[in-house]
Design a protein around this motif. Structure first.
Motif, PDB file in Angstrom:
ATOM      1  N   TYR A   1       1.107  -1.009  -0.362  1.00 52.57           N
ATOM      2  CA  TYR A   1       0.166  -0.215  -0.254  1.00 52.57           C
ATOM      3  C   TYR A   1       0.955   1.346   0.068  1.00 52.57           C
ATOM      4  O   TYR A   1       0.929   2.147  -0.992  1.00 52.57           O
ATOM      5  N   LEU A   2       1.807   1.682   1.456  1.00 56.58           N
ATOM      6  CA  LEU A   2       2.831   2.391   1.322  1.00 56.58           C
ATOM      7  C   LEU A   2       3.179   2.798  -0.140  1.00 56.58           C
ATOM      8  O   LEU A   2       3.690   3.817  -0.824  1.00 56.58           O
ATOM      9  N   ASP A   3       3.782   1.712  -1.028  1.00 59.85           N
ATOM     10  CA  ASP A   3       4.830   1.999  -2.087  1.00 59.85           C
ATOM     11  C   ASP A   3       3.854   2.194  -3.545  1.00 59.85           C
ATOM     12  O   ASP A   3       4.253   2.689  -4.601  1.00 59.85           O
ATOM     13  N   LEU A   4       2.728   1.961  -2.876  1.00 60.96           N
ATOM     14  CA  LEU A   4       1.449   2.658  -4.754  1.00 60.96           C
ATOM     15  C   LEU A   4       1.273   3.759  -3.861  1.00 60.96           C
ATOM     16  O   LEU A   4       0.849   4.296  -5.153  1.00 60.96           O
ATOM     17  N   LYS A   5       1.226   4.680  -3.177  1.00 58.05           N
ATOM     18  CA  LYS A   5       1.085   5.577  -2.502  1.00 58.05           C
ATOM     19  C   LYS A   5       1.872   6.389  -3.192  1.00 58.05           C
ATOM     20  O   LYS A   5       2.056   7.829  -3.338  1.00 58.05           O
ATOM     21  N   ARG A   6       3.597   6.078  -2.568  1.00 59.68           N
ATOM     22  CA  ARG A   6       4.221   6.761  -2.944  1.00 59.68           C
ATOM     23  C   ARG A   6       4.506   7.134  -5.049  1.00 59.68           C
ATOM     24  O   ARG A   6       5.021   7.793  -5.557  1.00 59.68           O
ATOM     25  N   LYS A   7       3.867   5.558  -5.832  1.00 63.61           N
ATOM     26  CA  LYS A   7       4.298   5.556  -6.897  1.00 63.61           C
ATOM     27  C   LYS A   7       2.625   6.612  -7.254  1.00 63.61           C
ATOM     28  O   LYS A   7       3.854   7.592  -8.337  1.00 63.61           O
ATOM     29  N   GLU A   8       2.241   6.882  -6.572  1.00 64.52           N
ATOM     30  CA  GLU A   8       1.187   7.553  -6.709  1.00 64.52           C
ATOM     31  C   GLU A   8       1.000   9.412  -6.859  1.00 64.52           C
ATOM     32  O   GLU A   8       1.052  10.053  -7.696  1.00 64.52           O
ATOM     33  N   GLN A   9       1.772   9.389  -6.186  1.00 64.92           N
ATOM     34  CA  GLN A   9       2.663  10.596  -5.489  1.00 64.92           C
ATOM     35  C   GLN A   9       3.695  11.167  -6.405  1.00 64.92           C
ATOM     36  O   GLN A   9       3.687  12.350  -7.061  1.00 64.92           O
ATOM     37  N   ALA A  10       4.422  10.269  -7.089  1.00 60.49           N
ATOM     38  CA  ALA A  10       5.452  10.744  -7.827  1.00 60.49           C
ATOM     39  C   ALA A  10       5.154  10.959  -8.697  1.00 60.49           C
ATOM     40  O   ALA A  10       5.159  11.706  -9.596  1.00 60.49           O
TER      41      ALA A  10
ATOM     42  N   TRP B   1      -0.187   6.099 -18.778  1.00 62.51           N
ATOM     43  CA  TRP B   1      -0.889   5.736 -17.263  1.00 62.51           C
ATOM     44  C   TRP B   1      -0.992   4.683 -17.274  1.00 62.51           C
ATOM     45  O   TRP B   1      -0.964   3.513 -16.686  1.00 62.51           O
ATOM     46  N   GLN B   2      -2.364   5.152 -17.821  1.00 62.24           N
ATOM     47  CA  GLN B   2      -3.092   3.881 -17.710  1.00 62.24           C
ATOM     48  C   GLN B   2      -3.217   2.650 -18.423  1.00 62.24           C
ATOM     49  O   GLN B   2      -3.741   1.907 -17.845  1.00 62.24           O
ATOM     50  N   LEU B   3      -2.833   3.362 -19.714  1.00 64.89           N
ATOM     51  CA  LEU B   3      -2.406   1.962 -20.042  1.00 64.89           C
ATOM     52  C   LEU B   3      -1.362   1.045 -19.614  1.00 64.89           C
ATOM     53  O   LEU B   3      -1.343  -0.174 -19.932  1.00 64.89           O
ATOM     54  N   LEU B   4      -0.471   1.297 -19.210  1.00 62.45           N
ATOM     55  CA  LEU B   4       0.919   0.572 -18.578  1.00 62.45           C
ATOM     56  C   LEU B   4      -0.132  -0.077 -17.346  1.00 62.45           C
ATOM     57  O   LEU B   4       0.720  -1.566 -17.264  1.00 62.45           O
ATOM     58  N   ALA B   5      -0.586   0.314 -16.748  1.00 65.30           N
ATOM     59  CA  ALA B   5      -1.941  -0.125 -15.497  1.00 65.30           C
ATOM     60  C   ALA B   5      -2.268  -1.024 -16.261  1.00 65.30           C
ATOM     61  O   ALA B   5      -2.696  -2.568 -15.179  1.00 65.30           O
TER      62      ALA B   5
ATOM     63  N   ARG C   1       3.063  -5.405 -11.372  1.00 66.06           N
ATOM     64  CA  ARG C   1       3.123  -4.411 -11.220  1.00 66.06           C
ATOM     65  C   ARG C   1       3.264  -3.144 -12.147  1.00 66.06           C
ATOM     66  O   ARG C   1       3.922  -3.987 -12.730  1.00 66.06           O
ATOM     67  N   ALA C   2       2.964  -2.582 -11.944  1.00 66.49           N
ATOM     68  CA  ALA C   2       3.334  -1.775 -13.157  1.00 66.49           C
ATOM     69  C   ALA C   2       4.277  -0.862 -12.787  1.00 66.49           C
ATOM     70  O   ALA C   2       4.985  -0.654 -11.220  1.00 66.49           O
ATOM     71  N   PRO C   3       5.308  -0.330 -14.122  1.00 66.35           N
ATOM     72  CA  PRO C   3       5.808   0.200 -13.914  1.00 66.35           C
ATOM     73  C   PRO C   3       7.248   0.972 -13.670  1.00 66.35           C
ATOM     74  O   PRO C   3       8.233   1.806 -13.446  1.00 66.35           O
ATOM     75  N   TYR C   4       5.443   2.152 -12.729  1.00 70.58           N
ATOM     76  CA  TYR C   4       6.472   3.856 -12.668  1.00 70.58           C
ATOM     77  C   TYR C   4       5.744   3.302 -11.047  1.00 70.58           C
ATOM     78  O   TYR C   4       4.938   2.729 -10.498  1.00 70.58           O
TER      79      TYR C   4
END
Length: 100
Positions: free
Chosen positions: A54-63, A84-88, A97-100
């Motif tokens: 969850y924290l990893d996803l939040k960091r990626k979302e913030q970035a 980004w949506q296509l990658l997800a 996992r999405a690469p971003y």
């Protein structure tokens, strides 16, 4: 999230942390919803793994959001959001996992 999922996660946590009395008490009190699923506890990810993800996803979302704010408004930003949506979507289809 279902009540059963939360109950099993709590049971797994109590067992992993050696809270034996609490584990027994919770197992007894939650038996109406967990008794048929008790054997699946070992297959669950730990609460630590879930929170780390969850924290990893939040960091990626913030970035991602920070990056998008730096782009000029308009078509460039819109195209990046679409990319980004296509990658997800691709990552979810291929169970990666999405690469971003």
């Amino acid at each position: 999230v279902k009540r059963l999922d939360v109950a099993l996660l709590v049971m797994k946590y109590l067992r992993e942390e050696n809270y034996d009395k609490s584990f027994r008490a919770f197992t007894s009190e939650s038996s109406k919803i967990t008794s048929r699923h008790f054997g699946t506890i070992g297959n669950l990810r730990s609460i630590h793994e879930i929170l780390d993800e969850y924290l990893d996803l939040k960091r990626k979302e913030q970035a991602r959001n920070s990056f998008l704010k730096k782009l000029p408004r308009g078509s460039v930003q819109k195209h990046m959001e679409t990319l980004w949506q296509l990658l997800a979507d691709y990552a979810s289809i291929t169970n990666q996992r999405a690469p971003y």
